[in-house]
Design a protein around this motif. Sequence first.
Motif, short mmCIF file in Angstrom:
data_model
loop_
_atom_site.label_atom_id
_atom_site.label_comp_id
_atom_site.label_asym_id
_atom_site.label_seq_id
_atom_site.Cartn_x
_atom_site.Cartn_y
_atom_site.Cartn_z
N LYS A 127 0.82 -1.21 0.00
CA LYS A 127 0.00 0.00 0.00
C LYS A 127 0.86 1.26 0.00
O LYS A 127 1.83 1.29 0.73
CB LYS A 127 -0.90 0.02 1.24
N PHE A 132 -2.18 4.99 -8.15
CA PHE A 132 -2.41 5.97 -7.09
C PHE A 132 -1.85 7.33 -7.52
O PHE A 132 -1.06 7.41 -8.47
CB PHE A 132 -1.80 5.52 -5.76
N SER A 275 -11.21 11.10 -9.60
CA SER A 275 -11.47 10.38 -8.34
C SER A 275 -12.35 9.16 -8.56
O SER A 275 -12.60 8.41 -7.63
CB SER A 275 -12.10 11.33 -7.31
N THR A 276 -12.80 8.93 -9.81
CA THR A 276 -13.62 7.74 -10.02
C THR A 276 -12.73 6.50 -10.11
O THR A 276 -13.12 5.42 -9.69
CB THR A 276 -14.43 7.86 -11.33
N HIS A 278 -9.45 6.36 -8.95
CA HIS A 278 -8.36 6.33 -7.97
C HIS A 278 -8.89 6.64 -6.57
O HIS A 278 -9.80 7.45 -6.43
CB HIS A 278 -7.29 7.36 -8.33
N SER A 279 -8.28 6.05 -5.58
CA SER A 279 -8.74 6.31 -4.22
C SER A 279 -7.61 6.50 -3.24
O SER A 279 -7.82 6.70 -2.06
CB SER A 279 -9.63 5.17 -3.76
N GLN A 280 -6.35 6.42 -3.75
CA GLN A 280 -5.21 6.53 -2.84
C GLN A 280 -4.34 7.72 -3.25
O GLN A 280 -4.14 7.97 -4.44
CB GLN A 280 -4.37 5.26 -2.88
N GLU A 298 -6.75 16.46 3.47
CA GLU A 298 -7.70 15.44 3.92
C GLU A 298 -9.12 15.99 3.95
O GLU A 298 -10.08 15.29 3.63
CB GLU A 298 -7.27 14.90 5.29
N LYS A 303 -12.65 11.61 -0.27
CA LYS A 303 -12.81 10.28 -0.86
C LYS A 303 -11.48 9.51 -0.88
O LYS A 303 -11.46 8.31 -1.14
CB LYS A 303 -13.30 10.41 -2.30
N PHE A 304 -10.39 10.22 -0.68
CA PHE A 304 -9.08 9.58 -0.83
C PHE A 304 -8.51 9.10 0.51
O PHE A 304 -8.71 9.72 1.54
CB PHE A 304 -8.08 10.56 -1.46
N GLU A 305 -7.78 7.98 0.41
CA GLU A 305 -7.00 7.52 1.57
C GLU A 305 -5.59 8.09 1.40
O GLU A 305 -4.99 7.93 0.34
CB GLU A 305 -6.95 5.99 1.57
#
Length: 353
Positions: A127, A132, A275-276, A278-280, A298, A303-305
């Motif tokens: 991770k 990303f 953002s659809t 990707h999430s990181q 943040e 929506k992102f980690e």
Amino acid sequence: MAIETSCDDSCVALLDRYSKDEPPILVHHLKSTLDSKSVGGIVPTKAFVHHQENLASLVRQMCNSYDLYTQPPDLICVTQGPGMPGSLNIGLDTAKGLSVAWNKPLVGVHHMLLHLLVPRMVSNGLKPSFPFYSLLVSGGHTMLVRSDSLLSHQVVCDTIDIAAGDLLDKCGRTLGFRGNMIAKEMDMFIIENHQPIDSSIDLTSINKPLMNKPGRKDVQSFSFSLFNGMVERTLQKNNLKLDTLTPLQRYTISSYIQETIFQHMIDKISISLDSTAHSQFVISGGVSANQTLRSKFEQNFPKFEFFYPDLQFCTDNAVMIGWTGIEMYEQLHYTSELDITPIRKWPLADLVL
Ligand code: AMP
Ligand code: ZN
């Protein structure tokens, strides 16, 4: 063993890759940074001399401490570019020497790749997983990168002039902060002096460049070079002199300029992200040590980690060279020849091995 000399830090790290299934253990990291306080910027010839004076002793110290003469490391990793050629050369030549003497493979690493990959070290490469986004925000770079695999990285938003760290250092200097990393000094001052701002100060000279305007195609780039002039104009407009600036006045301007610079970055990133798919999101480079920057991101991108390198690895270090070298060696079986040379300018998109 990993070596970094691309700018003003002479760094050597030793990582223990005792198992491919676990993150490597950081055995030791040694760093010696050129003192540029009195100059206010890095002079390439001074950095070159600094590496010549310090790197070999750091390597010897590491060898003595961990008896590397009888049990040498299995892999030698070194920054090949981009960076100052003189500085890079000292690291490269040292690494080549060790590779020949110990008869061990050499891996030359792209400096920006290691800022992208270092957050993966604690999870042993799990991770963030590809694809990303990363924001590299340092003294030399400000770019949003989309990484689709170990070797595929697209810059989706870049600065058209100077880097955010460079600019924050300049603004801090204009406001009377001093030190080796002026933006860090300014950040510490803002944290320690947190208070309501002085509303009598006219801050209207400070505004965001390349604004996203309705009816016009949004410019998908950062621009930082105008901010320092805005700070100078704010001081003039309010008739403020550096030597009589009160802590509240200094706090008001420095926190406002920092906030505006970070908001400019967020505005530009908002129109560059997909953002659809990707999430990181990784934020790395020296400026990523800034807690205000982290919390603003943040809040704005819920929506992102988010992933950040350990605070000690936000600025340049050799540990991330080691991790990137390990990823390249293990996953791509990549090694460098002994004839590699420093690469001063090396676009991330040109990562052909
Ligand atoms: P690098 O180029 O990655 O070595 O990072 C150095 C840059 O990061 C310099 O411009 C520093 O002033 C800046 N920097 C370091 N710590 C902070 C901080 N807490 N806030 C803002 N900038 C910082
Ligand atoms: Zn760097």
